[in-house]
Scaffold this motif. Structure first.
Motif, PDB file in Angstrom:
ATOM      1  N   VAL A   1      37.065  42.501  34.279  1.00  0.00           N
ATOM      2  CA  VAL A   1      37.160  42.557  35.729  1.00  0.00           C
ATOM      3  C   VAL A   1      38.637  42.543  36.104  1.00  0.00           C
ATOM      4  CG1 VAL A   1      36.542  41.451  37.909  1.00  0.00           C
ATOM      5  CG2 VAL A   1      34.978  41.332  35.953  1.00  0.00           C
ATOM      6  N   VAL A   2      39.109  43.629  36.648  1.00  0.00           N
ATOM      7  CA  VAL A   2      40.519  43.742  37.037  1.00  0.00           C
ATOM      8  C   VAL A   2      40.609  43.382  38.512  1.00  0.00           C
ATOM      9  CG1 VAL A   2      42.557  45.211  37.118  1.00  0.00           C
ATOM     10  CG2 VAL A   2      40.838  45.555  35.320  1.00  0.00           C
ATOM     11  N   GLY A   3      41.043  42.182  38.774  1.00  0.00           N
ATOM     12  CA  GLY A   3      41.089  41.664  40.134  1.00  0.00           C
ATOM     13  C   GLY A   3      40.477  40.283  40.181  1.00  0.00           C
ATOM     14  N   ALA A   4      41.184  39.329  40.753  1.00  0.00           N
ATOM     15  CA  ALA A   4      40.719  37.938  40.802  1.00  0.00           C
ATOM     16  C   ALA A   4      40.478  37.475  42.230  1.00  0.00           C
ATOM     17  CB  ALA A   4      41.735  37.028  40.108  1.00  0.00           C
ATOM     18  N   GLY A   5      40.086  38.417  43.092  1.00  0.00           N
ATOM     19  CA  GLY A   5      39.767  38.047  44.463  1.00  0.00           C
ATOM     20  C   GLY A   5      38.420  37.345  44.542  1.00  0.00           C
ATOM     21  N   ASN A   6      38.064  36.902  45.734  1.00  0.00           N
ATOM     22  CA  ASN A   6      36.801  36.188  45.920  1.00  0.00           C
ATOM     23  C   ASN A   6      35.587  37.035  45.577  1.00  0.00           C
ATOM     24  OD1 ASN A   6      38.234  33.950  46.746  1.00  0.00           O
ATOM     25  ND2 ASN A   6      37.885  34.282  48.936  1.00  0.00           N
ATOM     26  N   ASP A   7      35.674  38.346  45.797  1.00  0.00           N
ATOM     27  CA  ASP A   7      34.518  39.198  45.515  1.00  0.00           C
ATOM     28  C   ASP A   7      34.289  39.412  44.029  1.00  0.00           C
ATOM     29  OD1 ASP A   7      36.828  40.678  45.270  1.00  0.00           O
ATOM     30  OD2 ASP A   7      36.067  42.454  46.293  1.00  0.00           O
ATOM     31  N   ALA A   8      35.269  39.029  43.194  1.00  0.00           N
ATOM     32  CA  ALA A   8      35.098  39.144  41.747  1.00  0.00           C
ATOM     33  C   ALA A   8      34.308  37.964  41.178  1.00  0.00           C
ATOM     34  CB  ALA A   8      36.454  39.243  41.059  1.00  0.00           C
ATOM     35  N   ILE A   9      34.269  36.862  41.901  1.00  0.00           N
ATOM     36  CA  ILE A   9      33.613  35.650  41.394  1.00  0.00           C
ATOM     37  C   ILE A   9      32.119  35.868  41.153  1.00  0.00           C
ATOM     38  CG2 ILE A   9      33.044  33.252  41.928  1.00  0.00           C
ATOM     39  CD1 ILE A   9      35.758  33.054  43.371  1.00  0.00           C
TER      40      ILE A   9
ATOM     41  N   MET B   1      38.940  46.118  40.827  1.00  0.00           N
ATOM     42  CA  MET B   1      38.641  45.602  42.164  1.00  0.00           C
ATOM     43  C   MET B   1      39.750  44.653  42.629  1.00  0.00           C
ATOM     44  SD  MET B   1      35.314  43.316  40.959  1.00  0.00           S
ATOM     45  CE  MET B   1      34.892  42.938  42.648  1.00  0.00           C
ATOM     46  N   THR B   2      40.996  45.103  42.470  1.00  0.00           N
ATOM     47  CA  THR B   2      42.134  44.253  42.848  1.00  0.00           C
ATOM     48  C   THR B   2      42.447  44.325  44.332  1.00  0.00           C
ATOM     49  OG1 THR B   2      43.750  46.017  42.517  1.00  0.00           O
ATOM     50  CG2 THR B   2      43.204  44.655  40.603  1.00  0.00           C
ATOM     51  N   HIS B   3      42.012  45.405  44.995  1.00  0.00           N
ATOM     52  CA  HIS B   3      42.422  45.701  46.384  1.00  0.00           C
ATOM     53  C   HIS B   3      43.938  45.917  46.451  1.00  0.00           C
ATOM     54  CE1 HIS B   3      38.379  44.624  47.739  1.00  0.00           C
ATOM     55  NE2 HIS B   3      38.489  43.547  46.984  1.00  0.00           N
ATOM     56  N   ASN B   4      44.507  46.269  45.303  1.00  0.00           N
ATOM     57  CA  ASN B   4      45.939  46.577  45.203  1.00  0.00           C
ATOM     58  C   ASN B   4      46.044  47.991  44.627  1.00  0.00           C
ATOM     59  OD1 ASN B   4      48.609  46.928  44.229  1.00  0.00           O
ATOM     60  ND2 ASN B   4      48.896  44.711  44.144  1.00  0.00           N
ATOM     61  N   TYR B   5      46.316  48.938  45.492  1.00  0.00           N
ATOM     62  CA  TYR B   5      46.296  50.352  45.097  1.00  0.00           C
ATOM     63  C   TYR B   5      47.272  50.633  43.964  1.00  0.00           C
ATOM     64  CZ  TYR B   5      46.536  55.427  45.431  1.00  0.00           C
ATOM     65  OH  TYR B   5      46.514  56.770  45.134  1.00  0.00           O
ATOM     66  N   ASN B   6      48.479  50.169  44.069  1.00  0.00           N
ATOM     67  CA  ASN B   6      49.497  50.480  43.069  1.00  0.00           C
ATOM     68  C   ASN B   6      49.166  49.860  41.707  1.00  0.00           C
ATOM     69  OD1 ASN B   6      51.108  52.034  44.802  1.00  0.00           O
ATOM     70  ND2 ASN B   6      52.152  50.216  45.603  1.00  0.00           N
ATOM     71  N   TYR B   7      48.586  48.660  41.711  1.00  0.00           N
ATOM     72  CA  TYR B   7      48.187  48.007  40.457  1.00  0.00           C
ATOM     73  C   TYR B   7      47.111  48.851  39.758  1.00  0.00           C
ATOM     74  CZ  TYR B   7      47.175  44.098  37.270  1.00  0.00           C
ATOM     75  OH  TYR B   7      47.020  43.312  36.156  1.00  0.00           O
ATOM     76  N   GLU B   8      46.120  49.275  40.547  1.00  0.00           N
ATOM     77  CA  GLU B   8      45.032  50.046  39.956  1.00  0.00           C
ATOM     78  C   GLU B   8      45.502  51.432  39.516  1.00  0.00           C
ATOM     79  OE1 GLU B   8      41.580  49.966  42.450  1.00  0.00           O
ATOM     80  OE2 GLU B   8      41.506  47.772  42.496  1.00  0.00           O
ATOM     81  N   LEU B   9      46.430  52.016  40.245  1.00  0.00           N
ATOM     82  CA  LEU B   9      46.983  53.312  39.847  1.00  0.00           C
ATOM     83  C   LEU B   9      47.660  53.207  38.490  1.00  0.00           C
ATOM     84  CD1 LEU B   9      47.783  56.262  40.499  1.00  0.00           C
ATOM     85  CD2 LEU B   9      49.828  55.346  41.636  1.00  0.00           C
ATOM     86  N   ALA B  10      48.475  52.187  38.325  1.00  0.00           N
ATOM     87  CA  ALA B  10      49.196  52.009  37.060  1.00  0.00           C
ATOM     88  C   ALA B  10      48.233  51.723  35.907  1.00  0.00           C
ATOM     89  CB  ALA B  10      50.215  50.878  37.204  1.00  0.00           C
ATOM     90  N   LEU B  11      47.219  50.894  36.161  1.00  0.00           N
ATOM     91  CA  LEU B  11      46.295  50.552  35.090  1.00  0.00           C
ATOM     92  C   LEU B  11      45.366  51.719  34.742  1.00  0.00           C
ATOM     93  CD1 LEU B  11      45.397  48.364  33.150  1.00  0.00           C
ATOM     94  CD2 LEU B  11      43.768  47.576  34.861  1.00  0.00           C
ATOM     95  N   LEU B  12      44.930  52.469  35.745  1.00  0.00           N
ATOM     96  CA  LEU B  12      44.060  53.619  35.483  1.00  0.00           C
ATOM     97  C   LEU B  12      44.769  54.652  34.611  1.00  0.00           C
ATOM     98  CD1 LEU B  12      41.277  54.765  36.009  1.00  0.00           C
ATOM     99  CD2 LEU B  12      42.147  55.796  38.119  1.00  0.00           C
ATOM    100  N   LYS B  13      46.074  54.793  34.783  1.00  0.00           N
ATOM    101  CA  LYS B  13      46.843  55.684  33.904  1.00  0.00           C
ATOM    102  C   LYS B  13      46.738  55.240  32.450  1.00  0.00           C
ATOM    103  CE  LYS B  13      50.455  57.179  37.174  1.00  0.00           C
ATOM    104  NZ  LYS B  13      51.924  57.142  37.474  1.00  0.00           N
ATOM    105  N   GLU B  14      46.710  53.916  32.233  1.00  0.00           N
ATOM    106  CA  GLU B  14      46.608  53.373  30.875  1.00  0.00           C
ATOM    107  C   GLU B  14      45.192  53.529  30.318  1.00  0.00           C
ATOM    108  OE1 GLU B  14      49.131  51.850  29.167  1.00  0.00           O
ATOM    109  OE2 GLU B  14      50.580  52.173  30.789  1.00  0.00           O
ATOM    110  N   LEU B  15      44.191  53.448  31.199  1.00  0.00           N
ATOM    111  CA  LEU B  15      42.806  53.457  30.742  1.00  0.00           C
ATOM    112  C   LEU B  15      42.284  54.853  30.407  1.00  0.00           C
ATOM    113  CD1 LEU B  15      41.177  50.927  33.257  1.00  0.00           C
ATOM    114  CD2 LEU B  15      41.801  50.507  30.873  1.00  0.00           C
TER     115      LEU B  15
END
Length: 378
Positions: A208-216, A273-287
């Protein structure tokens, strides 16, 4: 696999307490039944049950027979025939219209007892094969039971010494490992033996990429299923053990460092599900180059389209095969509202994808719910 993990854990507790135990395994099903071949249950001498061999209707009778098995230290093959419309005469009221064969084995202190074989499968965390050997034709013949385990790294443990078909059983186990499909085999050497050669998948690993409340809720639901769950986030004040007690691992890392902390295989699923566009963009490139079986992206279609467009604009080519395994918006269409229902839809989609199913209602499935095991004569 979760059932095997629970059984192994329960056995270790029982052994420390000095309790005698038996293992009940559904070895063959003719017709329909609540559990299929490979379902298992550990039974202690004082009546504690871990796992299940039915919907609850066979457990009481199995407990009585298991106590006899523990006392006599001899395996017992038990058959429940519910093909008669009046199955109430069995005292169990199954309503399944099938014949269920269950092998009950005492667990002794020998080095390669059935639980030891289960432990090799559980601890390997990879594809594995278990072989259970029994005779329906002659119930008084020796019932070898859980007799072989084979892991993906070719660790082989067996209790086949002295059996006429030892080499062939090992070869069949290796073929099932290669084919990744369980089989029922028959061997004849004066006595007809049946072998359930079971292909066992490891637990799903959920990242789970993202530690917001909706990830719990997602991590909690994954824990119910026994999945191995990791939470990744770049925010140390969010990625905390007290917020995610159900996760096995919590990682605080930037996108470029995150993947170095986890082991990835064909049973690994990612949900962004980070709600952080730039974080997910960078990680999706890796995945993308990893050819993962499942990558889910929370959010609307236009968000995913924008992510993919930016990746391609940066010069990274995205293939059709990579696109096929990206799921966005994430989850099945079940009318989800709120974090808990969204988590349910995500978990259901992951399970369907990794099981190579469409996630449709079973009501509309024309064939049997469970595909029959291939049966061959050795």
């Amino acid at each position: 696999m979760k059932e095997l993990i629970d059984i192994v854990a329960a056995y270790d507790i029982a052994a420390k307490q000095g309790k005698k135990t038996a293992l009940a395994t559904v070895v063959q099903v003719e017709g329909s039944a609540y559990r299929r071949a490979g379902a298992r249950m550990l039974i202690t001498e004082d009546g504690q049950l871990t796992g299940a061999i039915s919907g609850g209707c066979l457990e009481g009778d199995a407990l009585r027979k298991a106590r006899l098995v523990i006392l006599q230290q001899e395996p017992m093959l038990v058959t429940y025939d519910t093909t008669d419309d009046d199955d109430a005469k069995l005292g169990v009221g199954l309503g399944c219209n099938g014949i269920i064969h269950i092998l009950i084995e005492p667990i002794s202190g020998e080095p390669n007892n059935p639980i030891r074989l289960l432990k090799t499968v559980v601890n390997g965390r990879r594809n594995a094969v278990l072989v259970t050997l029994f005779s329906v034709e002659d119930r008084k013949a020796p019932q070898p039971g859980t007799c072989l385990s084979l892991t993906e790294n070719e660790l082989l443990l067996n209790r086949l010494e002295g059996l006429a078909h030892q080499a062939q059983i090992i070869d069949d186990a290796k073929r099932v490992m290669a084919d990744q499909r369980s089989e029922t085999k028959f061997y004849n050497n004066g006595i007809t033996y049946t072998a359930f050669v079971e292909f066992v998948k490891p637990l799903i690993s959920l990242v789970v990429v993202g530690a917001g409340n909706d990830a719990i809720p997602l991590t909690k639901l994954a824990a119910v299923l026994g999945w191995d769950t990791t939470v990744i986030d770049g925010r140390p004040n969010y990625a905390l053990p007290e917020r995610f007690p159900s996760a096995q691992k919590i990682i605080v890392a930037k996108p470029g460092q995150a993947l170095s902390h986890i082991s990835i295989n064909e049973h690994t699923a990612f949900v962004l599900m980070t709600h952080n566009y730039n974080y997910e963009l960078a990680l999706l490139k890796e995945l993308l180059p990893l050819q993962l079986s499942y990558v889910g992206v929370l959010g609307p279609k236009k968000k995913l389209a924008r992510l993919l467009a930016e990746i391609e604009d940066s010069g990274q080519q995205i293939t059709e095969e990579q696109l096929k395994n990206i799921y966005g918006p994430v989850g099945l269409d079940i009318g989800s509202e709120g974090a808990e229902e969204i988590a349910l839809s995500i978990v259901a989609e992951i399970k369907a994808v990794l099981s190579k199913r469409k996630g449709n209602s079973l009501k509309y499935k024309p064939a049997s719910i469970h595909a029959p095991h291939l049966a061959t004569i050795g």
